[in-house]
Design a protein around this motif. Structure first.
Motif, mmCIF file in Angstrom:
data_model
loop_
_atom_site.group_PDB
_atom_site.id
_atom_site.type_symbol
_atom_site.label_atom_id
_atom_site.label_comp_id
_atom_site.label_asym_id
_atom_site.label_seq_id
_atom_site.Cartn_x
_atom_site.Cartn_y
_atom_site.Cartn_z
ATOM 1 N N ALA A 164 0.834 -1.201 0.000
ATOM 2 C CA ALA A 164 0.000 0.000 0.000
ATOM 3 C C ALA A 164 0.870 1.254 0.000
ATOM 4 O O ALA A 164 0.599 2.227 -0.718
ATOM 5 N N ARG A 165 1.926 1.237 0.781
ATOM 6 C CA ARG A 165 2.832 2.390 0.862
ATOM 7 C C ARG A 165 3.536 2.627 -0.471
ATOM 8 O O ARG A 165 3.654 3.775 -0.930
ATOM 9 N N ASP A 166 4.002 1.558 -1.104
ATOM 10 C CA ASP A 166 4.681 1.689 -2.405
ATOM 11 C C ASP A 166 3.744 2.270 -3.462
ATOM 12 O O ASP A 166 4.173 3.090 -4.291
ATOM 13 N N ARG A 167 2.479 1.871 -3.448
ATOM 14 C CA ARG A 167 1.523 2.414 -4.416
ATOM 15 C C ARG A 167 1.290 3.904 -4.183
ATOM 16 O O ARG A 167 1.205 4.685 -5.129
ATOM 17 N N LEU A 168 1.211 4.308 -2.920
ATOM 18 C CA LEU A 168 1.032 5.731 -2.606
ATOM 19 C C LEU A 168 2.233 6.547 -3.060
ATOM 20 O O LEU A 168 2.082 7.631 -3.640
ATOM 21 N N ILE A 169 3.433 6.028 -2.814
ATOM 22 C CA ILE A 169 4.647 6.716 -3.256
ATOM 23 C C ILE A 169 4.674 6.815 -4.774
ATOM 24 O O ILE A 169 5.074 7.835 -5.346
ATOM 25 N N GLY A 170 4.206 5.749 -5.429
ATOM 26 C CA GLY A 170 4.157 5.766 -6.892
ATOM 27 C C GLY A 170 3.226 6.838 -7.424
ATOM 28 O O GLY A 170 3.565 7.551 -8.388
ATOM 29 N N PHE A 171 2.067 6.990 -6.813
ATOM 30 C CA PHE A 171 1.120 8.038 -7.223
ATOM 31 C C PHE A 171 1.731 9.424 -7.025
ATOM 32 O O PHE A 171 1.636 10.293 -7.903
ATOM 33 N N ILE A 172 2.375 9.621 -5.850
ATOM 34 C CA ILE A 172 2.970 10.933 -5.557
ATOM 35 C C ILE A 172 4.073 11.261 -6.562
ATOM 36 O O ILE A 172 4.151 12.379 -7.088
ATOM 37 N N ALA A 173 4.922 10.266 -6.839
ATOM 38 C CA ALA A 173 6.022 10.481 -7.784
ATOM 39 C C ALA A 173 5.508 10.809 -9.183
ATOM 40 O O ALA A 173 6.041 11.702 -9.873
ATOM 41 N N HIS A 174 4.465 10.114 -9.619
ATOM 42 C CA HIS A 174 3.901 10.335 -10.947
ATOM 43 C C HIS A 174 3.288 11.732 -11.048
ATOM 44 O O HIS A 174 3.485 12.445 -12.046
ATOM 45 N N ILE A 175 2.570 12.144 -10.011
ATOM 46 C CA ILE A 175 1.932 13.463 -10.020
ATOM 47 C C ILE A 175 2.983 14.568 -10.020
ATOM 48 O O ILE A 175 2.896 15.544 -10.785
ATOM 49 N N GLU A 176 4.016 14.430 -9.171
ATOM 50 C CA GLU A 176 5.062 15.451 -9.098
ATOM 51 C C GLU A 176 5.845 15.542 -10.397
ATOM 52 O O GLU A 176 6.195 16.642 -10.852
ATOM 53 N N ALA A 177 6.121 14.398 -11.030
ATOM 54 C CA ALA A 177 6.855 14.404 -12.301
ATOM 55 C C ALA A 177 6.044 15.095 -13.388
ATOM 56 O O ALA A 177 6.583 15.858 -14.209
ATOM 57 N N THR A 178 4.742 14.860 -13.404
ATOM 58 C CA THR A 178 3.869 15.482 -14.406
ATOM 59 C C THR A 178 3.805 16.993 -14.222
ATOM 60 O O THR A 178 3.830 17.759 -15.193
ATOM 61 N N LEU A 179 3.751 17.446 -12.950
ATOM 62 C CA LEU A 179 3.667 18.876 -12.665
ATOM 63 C C LEU A 179 5.008 19.586 -12.872
ATOM 64 O O LEU A 179 5.050 20.714 -13.381
ATOM 65 N N ASN A 196 -9.419 6.288 -8.190
ATOM 66 C CA ASN A 196 -9.684 4.837 -8.126
ATOM 67 C C ASN A 196 -8.555 4.098 -7.397
ATOM 68 O O ASN A 196 -8.800 3.169 -6.630
ATOM 69 N N GLY A 197 -7.313 4.534 -7.644
ATOM 70 C CA GLY A 197 -6.183 3.899 -6.972
ATOM 71 C C GLY A 197 -6.213 4.121 -5.472
ATOM 72 O O GLY A 197 -5.963 3.191 -4.686
ATOM 73 N N LEU A 198 -6.550 5.352 -5.070
ATOM 74 C CA LEU A 198 -6.623 5.661 -3.639
ATOM 75 C C LEU A 198 -7.770 4.907 -2.966
ATOM 76 O O LEU A 198 -7.653 4.487 -1.814
ATOM 77 N N GLU A 199 -8.860 4.736 -3.674
ATOM 78 C CA GLU A 199 -9.994 3.976 -3.127
ATOM 79 C C GLU A 199 -9.607 2.515 -2.895
ATOM 80 O O GLU A 199 -9.988 1.916 -1.884
ATOM 81 N N GLU A 200 -8.864 1.960 -3.847
ATOM 82 C CA GLU A 200 -8.404 0.566 -3.683
ATOM 83 C C GLU A 200 -7.511 0.428 -2.448
ATOM 84 O O GLU A 200 -7.655 -0.521 -1.664
ATOM 85 N N ILE A 201 -6.591 1.394 -2.302
ATOM 86 C CA ILE A 201 -5.694 1.354 -1.140
ATOM 87 C C ILE A 201 -6.489 1.526 0.149
ATOM 88 O O ILE A 201 -6.258 0.822 1.139
ATOM 89 N N LYS A 202 -7.425 2.455 0.136
ATOM 90 C CA LYS A 202 -8.253 2.705 1.321
ATOM 91 C C LYS A 202 -9.038 1.458 1.707
ATOM 92 O O LYS A 202 -9.107 1.091 2.896
ATOM 93 N N ASN A 203 -9.626 0.796 0.729
ATOM 94 C CA ASN A 203 -10.413 -0.414 1.004
ATOM 95 C C ASN A 203 -9.530 -1.535 1.561
ATOM 96 O O ASN A 203 -9.927 -2.269 2.478
ATOM 97 N N LYS A 204 -8.324 -1.646 1.012
ATOM 98 C CA LYS A 204 -7.409 -2.689 1.478
ATOM 99 C C LYS A 204 -6.994 -2.440 2.928
ATOM 100 O O LYS A 204 -6.959 -3.363 3.758
ATOM 101 N N LEU A 205 -6.694 -1.172 3.248
ATOM 102 C CA LEU A 205 -6.303 -0.829 4.613
ATOM 103 C C LEU A 205 -7.482 -0.975 5.575
ATOM 104 O O LEU A 205 -7.302 -1.349 6.734
ATOM 105 N N SER A 206 -8.686 -0.697 5.091
ATOM 106 C CA SER A 206 -9.881 -0.848 5.929
ATOM 107 C C SER A 206 -10.100 -2.309 6.299
ATOM 108 O O SER A 206 -10.494 -2.627 7.429
ATOM 109 N N ILE A 207 -9.825 -3.202 5.340
ATOM 110 C CA ILE A 207 -9.952 -4.643 5.614
ATOM 111 C C ILE A 207 -8.938 -5.078 6.669
ATOM 112 O O ILE A 207 -9.259 -5.826 7.595
ATOM 113 N N LEU A 208 -7.704 -4.566 6.556
ATOM 114 C CA LEU A 208 -6.681 -4.878 7.556
ATOM 115 C C LEU A 208 -7.082 -4.348 8.929
ATOM 116 O O LEU A 208 -6.927 -5.027 9.944
#
Length: 346
Positions: A164-179, A196-208
């Motif tokens: 979950a952490r790696d996916r969040l870092i990936g989103f942040i890196a992609h957004i910063e590179a684009t900007l 959609n990606g954040l929702e998936e991560i949120k749902n996964k963490l909610s299950i944990l």
């Protein structure tokens, strides 16, 4: 306390037994072992992760303390990622204390509680979740709780959190590179993809997170308190659940004056059954203290079992106890009718 000290401790439960293990971890572990161990090979010539027969000597007076099996483990392939020695002695208290005193005399320091695990964490051998799993595995009371602790120790929880952490870092890196580099040929990430990606991560963490309460119950168990008026059968219930006479049972009201506990296992879940003093107004100081302990046990209980004497009927004291549980503690008790075999059939 210095993190670079060489530490030592008895790693097996205190008391007499067939085998007792003394662990040494740190920079001077091999040096200390060299001074006190005598076998076919010296410590420097012993291969890592091998078991070697020899004797522990106090070379000051030449006395033999014990015949042992010594294991040498080179860093970083050890629990603490430090040079480690484990000495398998005979499990007598006197022998273990003598060997431990000898190790300390030669330069080691007595380890603080949990310090071996702390070093494993600080040296990157395990993460915090795995460190917590060590004590859970040691304290596991059922095979089910042991299995869950072992899975956590092996990194199952850590892997899911890391993903979950790696996916969040990936989103942040992609957004910063684009900007930051709009002129570069970088695939843009859309708002919908991020959402959609954040929702998936949120749902996964909610299950944990939702599994935490269940995991705590399996790990720590359920604290079940048996309460009621004197002589309604609380101690008899405890004995029946335990499978032997854990508590004294008599026809005299007020026999149980202190908390009596027993662990049982139901479907792999540890249950801590607590028999309490009968709740009633009393001038007896000892019994009054027992009633106060009963009230405190109710406050901290996960489950309250209120026993009622079906033969005597639902008395005023029962009503007062029920009101106390509902109004003061906010707990919803399970009411259990006892002695129904004595009730005359109408």
């Amino acid at each position: 306390m210095n993190e670079n000290d060489t530490i030592t401790a008895i790693s097996t439960p205190y008391g007499a037994g067939g085998i007792g293990i003394i662990r040494i971890s740190g920079e001077k572990a091999f040096e200390i072992a060299e001074k006190i161990f005598k076998g076919k090979k010296t410590i420097r010539h012993i291969k890592s992760h091998t078991i070697n027969y020899g004797k522990i000597f106090d070379f000051k007076d030449g006395t033999v303390i014990d015949e042992v099996l010594l294991t040498k483990m080179d860093r970083p392939n050890t629990f603490t990622r430090e040079d480690t020695i484990e000495i398998n002695c005979h499990g007598g208290i006197v022998v273990l204390k003598k060997v431990l005193e000898l190790v300390v005399r030669e330069g080691a320091r007595l380890a603080e509680p949990g310090e071996f695990t702390k070093r494993a964490f600080l040296n990157g051998r395990i993460d915090l979740a795995q460190a917590e799993a060590v004590i859970d595995l040691i304290n596991a009371k059922t095979s089910r709780s042991s299995k869950i602790a072992l899975e956590q120790l092996e990194g199952k929880l850590s892997i899911e959190i890391k993903e979950a952490r790696d996916r969040l870092i990936g989103f942040i890196a992609h957004i910063e590179a684009t900007l930051d580099y709009p002129e570069e040929d970088i695939d843009e990430i859309t708002e919908l993809e991020v959402y959609n990606g954040l929702e998936e991560i949120k749902n996964k963490l909610s299950i944990l997170l939702s599994g935490f309460k269940k995991g705590r119950i399996i790990r720590e168990g359920i604290k079940a308190v048996i309460i009621g008026r004197p002589n309604v059968g609380k101690s008899s219930l405890l004995n029946r659940l335990a499978g032997y006479n854990r508590a004294i049972v008599t026809d005299i009201p007020g026999t149980t004056r202190d908390i009596v506990e027993e662990y049982i296992s139901i479907a792999g879940i540890p249950i801590r059954i607590i028999d309490t003093a009968g709740i009633r107004e009393t001038k007896d100081e000892v019994e009054r203290i027992g009633v106060e302990k009963t009230m405190n046990a109710i406050e901290s209980a996960d489950l309250v079992i209120m026993m009622v004497d079906a033969f005597a009927g639902f008395a005023k004291e029962d009503e007062e106890v029920l009101k106390y549980i509902s109004n003061i503690s906010g707990k919803k008790p399970v009411v259990l009718l006892n002695k129904i075999d004595l009730v005359e059939k109408e």
